[in-house]
Write an enzyme that holds these catalytic residues in place. Structure first.
Site, PDB file in Angstrom:
ATOM      1  N   HIS A 269       0.467  -1.477   0.191  1.00  0.00           N
ATOM      2  CA  HIS A 269       0.195   0.155  -0.366  1.00  0.00           C
ATOM      3  C   HIS A 269       0.896   1.587  -0.120  1.00  0.00           C
ATOM      4  CE1 HIS A 269      -4.102   2.626   1.262  1.00  0.00           C
ATOM      5  NE2 HIS A 269      -3.037   3.222   1.801  1.00  0.00           N
ATOM      6  N   GLU A 270       1.442   1.212   1.181  1.00  0.00           N
ATOM      7  CA  GLU A 270       3.064   2.711   1.271  1.00  0.00           C
ATOM      8  C   GLU A 270       3.971   2.367   0.170  1.00  0.00           C
ATOM      9  OE1 GLU A 270       1.437   4.864   3.251  1.00  0.00           O
ATOM     10  OE2 GLU A 270       0.473   3.290   4.646  1.00  0.00           O
ATOM     11  N   HIS A 273       1.813   4.381  -2.999  1.00  0.00           N
ATOM     12  CA  HIS A 273       2.563   5.756  -2.166  1.00  0.00           C
ATOM     13  C   HIS A 273       3.112   5.821  -2.835  1.00  0.00           C
ATOM     14  CE1 HIS A 273      -1.347   6.822  -0.451  1.00  0.00           C
ATOM     15  NE2 HIS A 273      -1.730   6.104   0.658  1.00  0.00           N
ATOM     16  N   GLU A 299      -4.512   8.040  -2.821  1.00  0.00           N
ATOM     17  CA  GLU A 299      -4.897   6.788  -2.089  1.00  0.00           C
ATOM     18  C   GLU A 299      -5.232   5.719  -3.554  1.00  0.00           C
ATOM     19  OE1 GLU A 299      -4.581   6.065   1.120  1.00  0.00           O
ATOM     20  OE2 GLU A 299      -6.100   4.146   1.385  1.00  0.00           O
TER      21      GLU A 299
END
Ligand code: ZN
Length: 510
Positions: A269-270, A273, A299
């Protein structure tokens, strides 16, 4: 030839670049506070951050910006509002007009209070003591109400706060889209719960030593495309990603030695980003063409890699053999189809960041409703835990055993991030729309992912999203990249196409 307006443009850009440098110093202090700082460093850190926030705000409201903009808005550089120069002028105007309406004293007070709020949250959550957090939350809400009044809004004060994170979006529009989404997801959750096909998730809660999780997560993040010469991974309680410079992106995760998914999907997820942060054009760093256009778009990038890629069947065909090398005891007997079903288990749960792809959106809707009520003055902090628990029972059929895993699970409100939550759901909606468009353009994405080839997807995102910075709004980017306006349908279709076969559910007749 150096014309008058080119001089003004250069002066404006130099000013914005220096402001971005100061902002990145502030981000570095924030990163340090959440990853490394000893606990008693907190009060001095709050003063440092408040000082920098005040300086940055002073620069963002420097009257010379108004003068430069006035000169530039009538010149040829502003003619195409989506060109790089036009974007510098247009988005600086948007920011400047907003900032000059907020008194410097309010900016500093918000910074000081929200730094204290985050520190109080850490302690309050640890001690399951919401009463110690409530007063600072009330103060934060009051300050955010003042901010909304100072900035102005068309329909509701919440609009002014939402606009900070999703420029151009309105409360009404988000509410409508999320209602449509809820209408389709609630029956899907119900039919999944009733299905006799349920995944065996026991392999996810075996023994996963933290150091090996870190090695494995780092290895997969690098293979997917995260450049560890331009970024690093650290540990924190609430994972985040922050850009500290054009070639310096920090991501964090948290580890549970008895649960595989928390850190692994957190890292994906990160890293997603991070791809956006590192994918923007360096020559525009700190200026609108090199800045993220909205948090919803940010996001969408993280959810794309975490879910659309990381929770896909081809991904696990590729990834499980690697995972077995790191965790031979815990994953030696596991098959790709088994772990694929396990990581797509749909179950109402308490913690948003560990929620499945379907119920996640229901978590967001709860926070969206609660924070609108707080900003409208209909809900005070003291009543928040009861309101929270009631909504969880009503929407997800569960009640948190305590406030630490209930109302205090998220840092957002303690950090003054109000109007932020809806961007998480928008991210899911955008990501599903991007996946459909990328598949149309690139062909068999599953085959590429199954072979560990992530370059074409990275390139697609770079070309359609990252490189544009703020040259287009979120709504414009979505329309340009996918040919369609934002809709809840692609996300619903994506979820049904994945989950109905897994759970043995017949697709309903069209
Ligand atoms: Zn995120």
């Amino acid at each position: 030839m150096i014309s008058q307006e080119n001089t003004a443009f250069k002066q404006l850009c130099d000013h914005l670049r220096e402001t971005a440098q100061l902002g990145s110093v502030e981000s570095l202090l924030g990163w340090d506070e959440r990853t490394k700082m000893p606990i008693r460093g907190g009060s001095y850190r709050a003063e440092q951050m408040a000082l920098l926030a005040g300086i940055v705000h002073g620069r963002r409201t420097d009257p010379r910006i108004g003068d430069w903009l006035a000169e530039l808005e009538s010149c040829s550089l502003a003619e195409d509002p989506h060109s790089d120069a036009g974007t510098v002028i247009r988005r600086t105007r948007w920011d400047y007009d907003k900032q000059v309406r907020i008194p410097q004293s309010l900016v500093e007070e918000i910074s000081r209070t929200t730094t204290r709020g985050q520190q109080t949250w850490v302690e309050a959550r640890k001690n399951n003591d919401f009463a110690s957090l409530a007063p600072v939350l009330d103060t934060i809400i009051a300050l955010k109400q003042q901010q909304a009044e100072a900035v102005g809004y068309e329909q509701t004060p919440y609009d002014a706060l939402l606009d900070d994170f999703e420029p151009g979006e309105t409360t009404d529009n988000v509410r409508r889209i999320l209602e449509d989404l809820r209408g389709d997801l609630v029956p899907l959750v119900a039919s999944i719960a009733e299905s006799p096909n349920q995944p065996d998730t026991s392999m996810l809660t075996r023994d996963y030593p933290v150091e090996i999780q870190e090695q494995f997560g780092t290895r997969v993040a690098a293979k997917v495309g995260f450049d560890f010469e331009r970024g690093r991974l650290d540990t924190t309680h609430h994972p985040f990603c922050t850009g500290l410079g054009p070639d310096d992106c920090r991501i964090t995760t948290r580890y549970d030695p008895a649960f595989f998914s928390s850190s692994f999907f957190g890292i994906l997820h990160e890293a997603g980003h991070g791809f956006y942060e590192l994918g923007m054009r360096n020559e525009w760093y700190g200026l609108p063409p090199g800045s993220c256009t909205s948090l919803g778009i940010h996001e969408s990038q993280s959810r794309f890699w975490e879910n659309m890629v990381g929770r896909s069947e081809p991904f696990w065909n590729w990834c499980l053999p690697l995972a077995r090398q790191h965790f031979p005891d815990s994953l030696g007997d596991v098959q790709p189809a088994g772990i694929y079903f396990a990581v797509n288990a749909v179950r109402p749960s308490l913690i948003r960041v560990e929620a499945d792809e379907v119920t996640y959106n229901l978590h967001i809707i709860i926070r969206f409703e609660l924070e609108q009520a707080m900003i409208a003055g209909d809900l005070v902090a003291a009543d928040l835990p009861a309101a929270w628990n009631e909504k969880y029972q009503h929407t997800l059929g569960i009640t948190p055993p305590d406030d630490a895993d209930g109302v205090m699970q998220d840092i957002h409100w303690s950090a003054g991030l109000i109007g932020y939550f809806p961007t998480y759901a928008l991210g899911n909606l955008y990501a599903a729309q991007f996946l459909a468009a990328a598949a149309e353009e690139l062909g068999d994405i599953g085959r590429m992912v199954g072979q560990g080839q992530f370059g074409p997807l990275q390139e697609w995102m770079g070309r359609h999203i990252h490189r544009h910075g703020q040259c287009f709004s979120a709504a414009e980017l979505v329309e340009r990249a996918t040919g369609q306006p934002l809709s809840h349908k692609p996300l619903v279709d994506y979820l049904k196409n994945k989950l109905q076969p897994l759970y043995g559910l017949a697709p309903e007749p069209v």
